[in-house]
Design a protein around this motif. Structure first.
Motif, PDB file in Angstrom:
ATOM      1  N   PRO A 174      14.823  39.955  81.011  1.00  0.00           N
ATOM      2  CA  PRO A 174      13.438  39.963  80.935  1.00  0.00           C
ATOM      3  C   PRO A 174      13.396  38.443  79.863  1.00  0.00           C
ATOM      4  N   ASP A 175      14.399  39.478  78.472  1.00  0.00           N
ATOM      5  CA  ASP A 175      14.044  38.717  77.131  1.00  0.00           C
ATOM      6  C   ASP A 175      15.432  38.330  76.835  1.00  0.00           C
ATOM      7  N   ALA A 176      16.177  38.415  77.580  1.00  0.00           N
ATOM      8  CA  ALA A 176      17.889  38.560  77.144  1.00  0.00           C
ATOM      9  C   ALA A 176      17.769  36.520  77.022  1.00  0.00           C
ATOM     10  N   LEU A 177      18.834  36.031  76.250  1.00  0.00           N
ATOM     11  CA  LEU A 177      19.448  34.899  75.849  1.00  0.00           C
ATOM     12  C   LEU A 177      20.950  34.892  75.924  1.00  0.00           C
ATOM     13  N   ILE A 178      21.379  33.471  76.456  1.00  0.00           N
ATOM     14  CA  ILE A 178      22.243  33.423  77.541  1.00  0.00           C
ATOM     15  C   ILE A 178      22.826  32.052  76.188  1.00  0.00           C
ATOM     16  N   ALA A 179      24.349  32.422  75.757  1.00  0.00           N
ATOM     17  CA  ALA A 179      24.830  32.251  75.411  1.00  0.00           C
ATOM     18  C   ALA A 179      26.747  31.440  75.475  1.00  0.00           C
ATOM     19  N   PRO A 180      27.236  31.084  75.308  1.00  0.00           N
ATOM     20  CA  PRO A 180      28.973  30.282  75.831  1.00  0.00           C
ATOM     21  C   PRO A 180      29.596  31.277  75.279  1.00  0.00           C
ATOM     22  N   VAL A 181      30.233  31.691  75.344  1.00  0.00           N
ATOM     23  CA  VAL A 181      31.888  31.400  74.367  1.00  0.00           C
ATOM     24  C   VAL A 181      31.771  30.013  73.653  1.00  0.00           C
ATOM     25  N   PRO A 182      32.625  29.886  72.510  1.00  0.00           N
ATOM     26  CA  PRO A 182      32.741  28.705  72.197  1.00  0.00           C
ATOM     27  C   PRO A 182      34.398  28.335  72.288  1.00  0.00           C
ATOM     28  N   LEU A 183      34.484  27.222  72.205  1.00  0.00           N
ATOM     29  CA  LEU A 183      35.227  26.282  72.201  1.00  0.00           C
ATOM     30  C   LEU A 183      35.663  25.574  70.805  1.00  0.00           C
ATOM     31  N   HIS A 184      36.738  25.656  69.567  1.00  0.00           N
ATOM     32  CA  HIS A 184      36.746  24.835  68.657  1.00  0.00           C
ATOM     33  C   HIS A 184      36.093  23.449  68.886  1.00  0.00           C
ATOM     34  N   TRP A 185      36.127  23.043  67.305  1.00  0.00           N
ATOM     35  CA  TRP A 185      35.833  21.403  68.024  1.00  0.00           C
ATOM     36  C   TRP A 185      37.103  20.540  68.859  1.00  0.00           C
ATOM     37  N   LEU A 186      38.231  20.826  67.272  1.00  0.00           N
ATOM     38  CA  LEU A 186      39.365  19.939  67.852  1.00  0.00           C
ATOM     39  C   LEU A 186      39.564  20.200  69.845  1.00  0.00           C
ATOM     40  N   ARG A 187      39.295  21.122  70.017  1.00  0.00           N
ATOM     41  CA  ARG A 187      39.843  21.576  71.635  1.00  0.00           C
ATOM     42  C   ARG A 187      38.388  20.759  72.211  1.00  0.00           C
ATOM     43  N   LEU A 188      37.193  21.050  72.097  1.00  0.00           N
ATOM     44  CA  LEU A 188      36.438  20.456  72.627  1.00  0.00           C
ATOM     45  C   LEU A 188      36.097  18.639  72.348  1.00  0.00           C
ATOM     46  N   LEU A 189      36.580  18.710  71.848  1.00  0.00           N
ATOM     47  CA  LEU A 189      36.550  16.136  70.730  1.00  0.00           C
ATOM     48  C   LEU A 189      38.199  16.269  72.179  1.00  0.00           C
ATOM     49  N   LYS A 190      38.858  17.266  72.373  1.00  0.00           N
ATOM     50  CA  LYS A 190      39.857  16.434  73.255  1.00  0.00           C
ATOM     51  C   LYS A 190      39.759  16.896  75.133  1.00  0.00           C
ATOM     52  N   ARG A 191      38.610  18.275  75.339  1.00  0.00           N
ATOM     53  CA  ARG A 191      38.362  18.479  76.935  1.00  0.00           C
ATOM     54  C   ARG A 191      37.384  17.146  77.021  1.00  0.00           C
ATOM     55  N   ARG A 192      36.548  17.458  75.848  1.00  0.00           N
ATOM     56  CA  ARG A 192      35.205  16.480  75.905  1.00  0.00           C
ATOM     57  C   ARG A 192      33.702  17.418  76.513  1.00  0.00           C
ATOM     58  N   TYR A 193      34.009  18.428  76.819  1.00  0.00           N
ATOM     59  CA  TYR A 193      33.745  19.901  77.490  1.00  0.00           C
ATOM     60  C   TYR A 193      34.055  20.794  77.379  1.00  0.00           C
ATOM     61  N   ASN A 194      32.783  21.609  77.116  1.00  0.00           N
ATOM     62  CA  ASN A 194      33.214  23.334  77.081  1.00  0.00           C
ATOM     63  C   ASN A 194      32.847  23.723  78.286  1.00  0.00           C
ATOM     64  N   GLN A 195      33.548  24.227  79.051  1.00  0.00           N
ATOM     65  CA  GLN A 195      33.105  24.338  80.546  1.00  0.00           C
ATOM     66  C   GLN A 195      32.142  26.179  80.626  1.00  0.00           C
ATOM     67  N   SER A 196      32.417  26.763  79.774  1.00  0.00           N
ATOM     68  CA  SER A 196      31.339  28.288  79.544  1.00  0.00           C
ATOM     69  C   SER A 196      30.189  28.146  79.488  1.00  0.00           C
ATOM     70  N   ALA A 197      29.801  26.747  78.629  1.00  0.00           N
ATOM     71  CA  ALA A 197      28.713  25.791  78.247  1.00  0.00           C
ATOM     72  C   ALA A 197      27.782  25.622  78.916  1.00  0.00           C
ATOM     73  N   LEU A 198      28.514  25.005  80.052  1.00  0.00           N
ATOM     74  CA  LEU A 198      28.008  24.352  81.589  1.00  0.00           C
ATOM     75  C   LEU A 198      27.816  25.310  82.075  1.00  0.00           C
ATOM     76  N   LEU A 199      28.854  26.165  82.319  1.00  0.00           N
ATOM     77  CA  LEU A 199      28.404  27.564  83.365  1.00  0.00           C
ATOM     78  C   LEU A 199      26.662  28.169  82.681  1.00  0.00           C
ATOM     79  N   ALA A 200      27.250  28.451  81.785  1.00  0.00           N
ATOM     80  CA  ALA A 200      25.350  29.217  80.621  1.00  0.00           C
ATOM     81  C   ALA A 200      24.225  28.569  80.868  1.00  0.00           C
ATOM     82  N   GLY A 201      24.461  27.023  81.165  1.00  0.00           N
ATOM     83  CA  GLY A 201      23.806  26.153  81.109  1.00  0.00           C
ATOM     84  C   GLY A 201      23.114  26.351  82.623  1.00  0.00           C
ATOM     85  N   ALA A 202      24.568  26.244  83.890  1.00  0.00           N
ATOM     86  CA  ALA A 202      23.101  26.300  84.781  1.00  0.00           C
ATOM     87  C   ALA A 202      22.828  27.824  85.355  1.00  0.00           C
ATOM     88  N   LEU A 203      23.388  28.721  84.849  1.00  0.00           N
ATOM     89  CA  LEU A 203      22.770  29.886  84.877  1.00  0.00           C
ATOM     90  C   LEU A 203      21.274  30.475  84.533  1.00  0.00           C
TER      91      LEU A 203
END
Length: 240
Positions: free
Chosen positions: A118-147
Motif C-alpha cells: 500500500p505504501d509502494a512507490l512505482i518507478a520506471p527503469v530510466p533511459l539516458h537523455w540522448l536515447r530519450l531525445l531520439k525516441r521521444r518517450y520512455n516506454q517503461s515510464a509509460l507502463l509505470a504511469g499506466a500501472l
C-alpha cells in the motif's frame, strides 16, 4: 454508453496486434491471443519466469536466480519475450504505439498482486537523455504511469537517472551485460526523500539477464529503500 456505441459503429474496435475486428477496445483477437505467451501457474518468485510443476504456496526460484544474488526481493513478468509478445514490445518501444501502454498495464496488474504494497512507490527503469531525445518517450515510464493509475499508487518517472549512455546490451553475455551497467544508474538527488524507508516497485518492458534492474535496485537500496521489487512486461526465458 450511447456515444461509445456510436463510435464503435463508425470505428469498430480492432485487435491491438493486427487489423482483425474484436468486441472490445484494447483487446486481442483469438489468433493473436493464442500467439501471445502470457505467463501463468508456477513462477520464479524472484524474476517471474515460468517453472515446471504445481504451485505449493511457498516461494520457489529458477536456476538463474539461485545462481545470481539479486538485489531486489521479488519479481513478476506478464509474458515471455517471444512470438506476439515480442511483436507488441517492439511496437511499443520503437513503433510509436503508445496506445499499447494502457492494455499492457492491465496485463502487468494481473501478475503484480503479490508486489503491491500500500505504501509502494512505482518507478520506471530510466533511459539516458540522448536515447530519450531520439525516441521521444520512455516506454517503461509509460507502463509505470499506466500501472500507477490502475493501482492508485504514486509514480515517480524520474526517480532514477541513467547518467552514462551505456551501449546496447544486445549480443552481450550475462557478465558483459552487468559490466556494461556498472555505475551507470543513480538516484535523482531531489527524489531521495521519496525512497527512504519505503518499498519501491521498478517497472521495465523486458528482463533478460536482470543487469539493468539490478543496477536500479542497488541505487534505490543505497538511498534507503525498505526493499525493491521488480515487474516487467516480458521475460526472456531459456527454452526447455
Amino acid at each position: 454508453m450511447r456515444m461509445q456505441a456510436a463510435v464503435h459503429l463508425v470505428y469498430p474496435p480492432q485487435c491491438l496486434s493486427c487489423d482483425a475486428l474484436v468486441t472490445t477496445d484494447f483487446g486481442l483477437c483469438a489468433r493473436c491471443w493464442r500467439e501471445t505467451p502470457f505467463i501463468a501457474g508456477l513462477v520464479c518468485d524472484c524474476c517471474g519466469t515460468p517453472l515446471p510443476g504445481e504451485e505449493t504456496g511457498g516461494p520457489v526460484q529458477c536456476d538463474d536466480c539461485l545462481a545470481i544474488a539479486r538485489p531486489w526481493s521479488r519479481g513478476r513478468a506478464a509474458m515471455l519475450y517471444k512470438d506476439n509478445a515480442r511483436h507488441l514490445v517492439m511496437a511499443l518501444k520503437h513503433g510509436d504505439r503508445l496506445d499499447l501502454a494502457r492494455p499492457a498495464a492491465g496485463w502487468l496488474l494481473r501478475v503484480a498482486q503479490p508486489l503491491l504494497a500500500p505504501d509502494a512507490l512505482i518507478a520506471p527503469v530510466p533511459l539516458h537523455w540522448l536515447r530519450l531525445l531520439k525516441r521521444r518517450y520512455n516506454q517503461s515510464a509509460l507502463l509505470a504511469g499506466a500501472l500507477a493509475r490502475l493501482t492508485d499508487l504514486p509514480h515517480c518517472p524520474d526517480l532514477l537517472i541513467r547518467h552514462r549512455n551505456t551501449r546496447s546490451q544486445e549480443g552481450r553475455d550475462r557478465d558483459g551485460r552487468f559490466r556494461n551497467l556498472d555505475g551507470a544508474i543513480r538516484l535523482h538527488a531531489r527524489r531521495r526523500w521519496q525512497v527512504e524507508g519505503r518499498p519501491i516497485l521498478l517497472v521495465d518492458d523486458v528482463m533478460t539477464s536482470g543487469a539493468t534492474l539490478a543496477a536500479c535496485a542497488e541505487a534505490c537500496l543505497a538511498a534507503g529503500a525498505a526493499r525493491v521489487d521488480v515487474l516487467v512486461l516480458t521475460r526472456v526465458a531459456k527454452d526447455g
